[in-house]
Design a protein around this motif. Structure first.
Motif, short mmCIF file in Angstrom:
data_model
loop_
_atom_site.label_atom_id
_atom_site.label_comp_id
_atom_site.label_asym_id
_atom_site.label_seq_id
_atom_site.Cartn_x
_atom_site.Cartn_y
_atom_site.Cartn_z
N PRO A 112 -15.85 -2.45 -7.15
CA PRO A 112 -17.42 -2.64 -6.78
C PRO A 112 -18.15 -1.62 -7.45
CG PRO A 112 -16.21 -1.50 -5.06
CD PRO A 112 -15.03 -1.91 -6.23
N ALA A 113 -19.45 -1.97 -7.73
CA ALA A 113 -20.29 -1.22 -8.51
C ALA A 113 -20.50 0.34 -7.88
CB ALA A 113 -21.66 -1.75 -8.69
N TRP A 114 -20.57 0.56 -6.66
CA TRP A 114 -20.80 1.64 -6.16
C TRP A 114 -19.58 2.80 -6.46
CZ3 TRP A 114 -17.30 3.61 -2.69
CH2 TRP A 114 -16.63 2.93 -1.74
N TYR A 115 -18.41 2.20 -6.59
CA TYR A 115 -17.40 2.99 -6.73
C TYR A 115 -17.20 3.55 -8.42
CZ TYR A 115 -12.52 5.00 -6.43
OH TYR A 115 -11.32 5.65 -6.46
N PHE A 116 -18.21 3.02 -9.32
CA PHE A 116 -17.96 3.44 -10.71
C PHE A 116 -18.14 5.03 -10.83
CE2 PHE A 116 -19.58 -0.93 -12.09
CZ PHE A 116 -18.49 -1.26 -12.03
N ALA A 164 -10.29 -2.01 0.02
CA ALA A 164 -9.60 -2.34 1.49
C ALA A 164 -9.91 -3.90 1.60
CB ALA A 164 -10.12 -1.56 2.69
N GLY A 165 -11.05 -4.50 1.47
CA GLY A 165 -11.41 -5.72 1.59
C GLY A 165 -10.57 -6.64 0.58
N GLU A 166 -10.23 -6.34 -0.50
CA GLU A 166 -9.56 -7.11 -1.48
C GLU A 166 -8.16 -6.98 -1.43
OE1 GLU A 166 -11.23 -9.18 -3.31
OE2 GLU A 166 -13.25 -8.25 -2.97
N LEU A 167 -7.50 -6.03 -0.80
CA LEU A 167 -5.92 -5.79 -0.69
C LEU A 167 -5.25 -6.70 -0.01
CD1 LEU A 167 -3.62 -3.82 -1.57
CD2 LEU A 167 -4.22 -2.48 0.75
N ASN A 168 -4.23 -7.38 -0.55
CA ASN A 168 -3.43 -8.59 0.00
C ASN A 168 -2.29 -7.66 0.12
OD1 ASN A 168 -2.07 -10.56 0.81
ND2 ASN A 168 -2.43 -11.81 -1.21
N ILE A 215 -8.83 8.58 -1.90
CA ILE A 215 -8.95 7.94 -0.34
C ILE A 215 -10.21 7.14 -0.33
CG2 ILE A 215 -9.46 8.49 1.99
CD1 ILE A 215 -7.85 10.91 1.44
N VAL A 216 -11.34 7.37 -1.01
CA VAL A 216 -12.60 6.51 -1.07
C VAL A 216 -12.38 5.39 -1.83
CG1 VAL A 216 -14.99 6.26 -2.16
CG2 VAL A 216 -14.30 8.48 -0.95
N GLY A 217 -11.36 5.41 -2.83
CA GLY A 217 -11.06 4.27 -3.47
C GLY A 217 -10.29 3.18 -2.91
N PHE A 218 -9.43 3.81 -1.77
CA PHE A 218 -8.63 2.83 -0.87
C PHE A 218 -9.90 2.12 0.05
CE2 PHE A 218 -4.99 5.73 -1.50
CZ PHE A 218 -4.21 4.72 -1.86
N VAL A 219 -10.81 2.99 0.38
CA VAL A 219 -11.98 2.19 1.23
C VAL A 219 -12.74 1.04 0.24
CG1 VAL A 219 -14.08 2.56 2.34
CG2 VAL A 219 -12.38 4.28 2.77
N ALA A 220 -12.76 1.44 -0.71
CA ALA A 220 -13.46 0.48 -1.95
C ALA A 220 -12.77 -0.65 -2.16
CB ALA A 220 -13.85 1.08 -3.34
N VAL A 228 0.39 4.97 -4.69
CA VAL A 228 0.04 3.57 -4.03
C VAL A 228 -1.33 3.39 -4.12
CG1 VAL A 228 -0.63 2.82 -1.74
CG2 VAL A 228 1.41 4.48 -2.01
N PHE A 229 -2.18 3.98 -5.09
CA PHE A 229 -3.46 3.67 -5.49
C PHE A 229 -3.32 2.89 -6.55
CE2 PHE A 229 -7.19 3.76 -8.10
CZ PHE A 229 -8.38 3.59 -7.36
N GLY A 230 -2.57 3.07 -7.46
CA GLY A 230 -2.05 2.29 -8.62
C GLY A 230 -1.56 0.90 -8.48
N LEU A 231 -0.58 0.92 -7.22
CA LEU A 231 0.17 -0.24 -6.88
C LEU A 231 -0.67 -1.03 -6.13
CD1 LEU A 231 2.96 -1.52 -6.30
CD2 LEU A 231 3.09 -0.27 -4.14
N ALA A 232 -1.73 -0.65 -5.46
CA ALA A 232 -2.58 -1.68 -4.53
C ALA A 232 -3.60 -2.37 -5.49
CB ALA A 232 -3.15 -0.66 -3.47
N THR A 233 -4.20 -1.37 -6.33
CA THR A 233 -5.27 -2.00 -7.10
C THR A 233 -4.60 -2.75 -8.41
OG1 THR A 233 -4.79 0.07 -8.55
CG2 THR A 233 -6.95 -0.16 -6.85
N ALA A 234 -3.35 -2.70 -8.66
CA ALA A 234 -2.82 -3.41 -9.60
C ALA A 234 -2.38 -4.89 -9.06
CB ALA A 234 -1.52 -2.81 -9.97
N SER A 235 -2.19 -4.85 -7.84
CA SER A 235 -1.96 -6.13 -6.99
C SER A 235 -3.13 -7.12 -7.06
CB SER A 235 -1.51 -6.02 -5.82
OG SER A 235 -2.04 -5.20 -4.81
#
Length: 564
Positions: free
Chosen positions: A330-334, A220-224, A213-218, A297-304
């Motif tokens: 983003p660096a803070w999500y590492f 969110a600004g890039e998701l198209n 869920i934190v990843g979705f936040v990380a 969905v995390f994999g689908l969203a980040t793959a896009s």
């Protein structure tokens, strides 16, 4: 999504057991068995006594979901994008595959509480006491494949994340340490057994879900959400050549994830009491798979996002999802990324390897559960290192897993239809004949083989394999039968159902394998049931006089009835 959060009381209440027959309000608690978590599990594939079956359907949910809430599942979620679908097309394919696969998997959860043993042993009732080795080896191969995928993906993510954070070199030594760490931790969990694995998965369900869920936040600004694949954004591209094969292929890959759990559910569900309502047990398995929509969905969203910002990582011929994820994170999500790698790798690895050791001990009863787990665990770790560094089998193992699942699906169909025709009744003692090196009993059939179930499985699996169409990896001789669409899984599922029911009608099973109410859907034959004999030819149990009813005195308890 709510089903995956740890404090959702409505789910635990839904899966809680009703009042006991004596009117006591006590519910079955979410504990694997009495005793400490650090006690080494002593039970193998023998029937678990009712007094020690204190797990709940909610525990089954935790183990099943925890074992799939990982990077390996997120990687599968990236495949719709790899196949050229847009975000919305990929989401539709993901939901379709996940729902169908979860519905097919759910009935496989009832065998554990019913018989108190794993699903491979339960399959003796439909494949014969010797034919049950089919289920054992399918689960053995599937577990090894998915354990390897889990360790590789989690190890790569951990090393890559540490490289970005502290400059850890991405060389053979770093990867070897990461793989060895995961392998050793998983092996320790599996040796301690179900209670320890349940504890790990309780933590994994909470932690990994929150981190995703934190990843979705990380991101969110890039998701198209309007990411355009090769066939447009919406479903106007249905008529574009190649869309249907891509959509079905993506759905089948997602569907393969829940199906891969079919042989393992009994490993965990066997600690649930026999009296647990079947609908709640199946509901736990169903909801666990539906909750994996989070990592999918995390994999689908980040793959896009990767396909947009770093397309070189999304080459279908050599995809590097983990590398791409690290490149766009983003660096803070590492740090959360490394945490998912560690937690998820342990959870999935333990779920796979635990079942592998249990099944190996059932095929070779001279090994107890701990010995079999150590033996298989060490071999699996050697396989991981050899596949990663010596033979470059990382991509091949995903193909291998797909082929195994094509064989597992018709086996599941035989089991489910068999459960329905038997009205859910089994002679739990007769299921243990093979493990005790005995002969005879209700499930002896033809020298230990039930040719009805064996034939249905063998033919369906062979046809399914011949229809596999994985471009660049594997294509069966009938792979182009549907114009390039991979129909191997639905074909093998349908064929298994038709064949098995047809064979049960043409060659009815003995009346002794059915309950007193008789079979459902199919006829029965008045074929006598052989008594159970030990290696010396002594009668251990004569089922000819038993009433085929779970409440009948002596039915399913294996008492000594005589010698000769």
């Amino acid at each position: 999504m709510l089903a995956a959060t740890p404090d959702v009381r409505w789910m635990e209440n839904m899966m809680a057991e009703p009042q006991q027959a004596n009117g006591s309000p006590e519910r079955i608690r979410g504990k694997a068995a009495r005793g400490k978590v650090t006690e080494v599990e002593s039970y193998g594939i023998e029937r678990i006594p009712e007094k020690d079956r204190t797990a709940s359907p909610f525990d089954l949910f935790r183990v099943s979901f925890g074992g799939a809430n990982t990077f390996a599942t997120a990687f599968l979620g990236a495949f719709p994008i790899l196949f050229g679908l847009s975000f919305w097309q990929g989401l539709a394919a993901t939901v379709t595959g996940l729902v169908v696969g979860a519905l097919l998997l759910a009935p496989m959860a009832v065998f554990g509480p019913t018989n108190g043993t794993n699903n491979a042993v339960s399959s003796s009732a439909h494949l014969g006491v010797h034919g049950r080795i089919v289920g054992s080896f399918l689960s053995l191969l599937t577990a090894t494949a998915f354990f390897s995928i889990s360790v590789w993906s989690s190890g790569d993510a951990l090393v890559g994340g540490l490289n970005r954070m502290v400059g850890l070199p991405q060389d053979m030594g770093s990867f070897a340490v990461a793989y060895g760490l995961f392998g050793a931790l998983v092996l320790v969990v599996c040796v301690y057994g179900f209670k320890f694995m349940l504890l790990v998965n309780k933590i994994a369900v909470t932690a990994a879900t929150l981190l995703f869920i934190v990843g979705f936040v990380a991101f969110a600004g890039e998701l198209n959400l309007n990411f355009e694949g090769a066939f447009g954004v919406g479903f106007d591209g249905v008529s574009v050549p190649g869309f249907v094969p891509a959509f079905i292929g993506a759905a089948l890959i997602v569907m393969s994830n829940p199906i891969s759990f079919g042989a393992f559910l009994g490993d965990w569900a066997r600690y649930i009491p026999t009296a647990a309502p079947k609908r709640r047990v199946m509901g736990a398995a169903l909801l666990a798979q539906l909750a994996t929509l989070i990592p999918f969905v995390f994999g689908l969203a980040t793959a896009s996002i990767i396909a947009t910002k770093a397309p070189e990582f999304m080459d279908p011929a050599a995809p590097n999802y983990v590398g791409g994820l690290l490149a766009v994170s983003p660096a803070w999500y590492f740090i959360p990324l490394c945490a998912i790698a560690l937690i998820g790798g342990m959870s999935t690895g333990a779920s796979s390897l635990y079942g592998t050791g249990l099944d190996f001990s059932s095929v070779f009863p001279r090994f107890n559960r701990v010995q079999a787990t150590l033996f298989i665990g060490i071999l699996a770790i050697v396989f991981i290192f050899a596949g990663r560094f010596a033979f470059n089998l990382v991509q091949s193992i995903s193909t291998f897993a797909t082929l195994i699942i094509t064989c597992t699906a018709p086996w599941m169909v035989v089991m489910i239809i068999g459960f329905i025709t038997r009205r859910g009744w089994y002679d739990a003692d007769a299921l243990q004949v093979f493990n005790r090196r005995q002969t005879g009993g209700r499930y002896w059939f033809n020298h230990g083989w039930n040719l009805r179930g064996m034939t249905a499985w063998l033919v369906s699996a062979a046809v399914g394999l011949s229809m596999v169409n994985m471009p660049g990896q594997f294509q069966g001789p009938l792979g182009n039968l549907a114009g390039g669409v991979d129909i191997s899984l639905p074909a093998s599922l349908a064929l298994a159902g038709v064949l098995y029911l047809g064979l049960l009608w043409i060659f009815p099973e003995p009346r002794g394998v059915f309950p007193a109410a008789g079979p459902r859907w199919v006829p029965a034959a008045d074929t006598p049931v052989r008594p159970v004999l030990d290696a010396a030819g002594n009668i251990v149990r004569d089922t000819a006089g038993d009433a085929a009813d779970p409440a009948a005195p002596g039915a399913g308890h294996g008492e000594l009835v005589g010698q000769r």
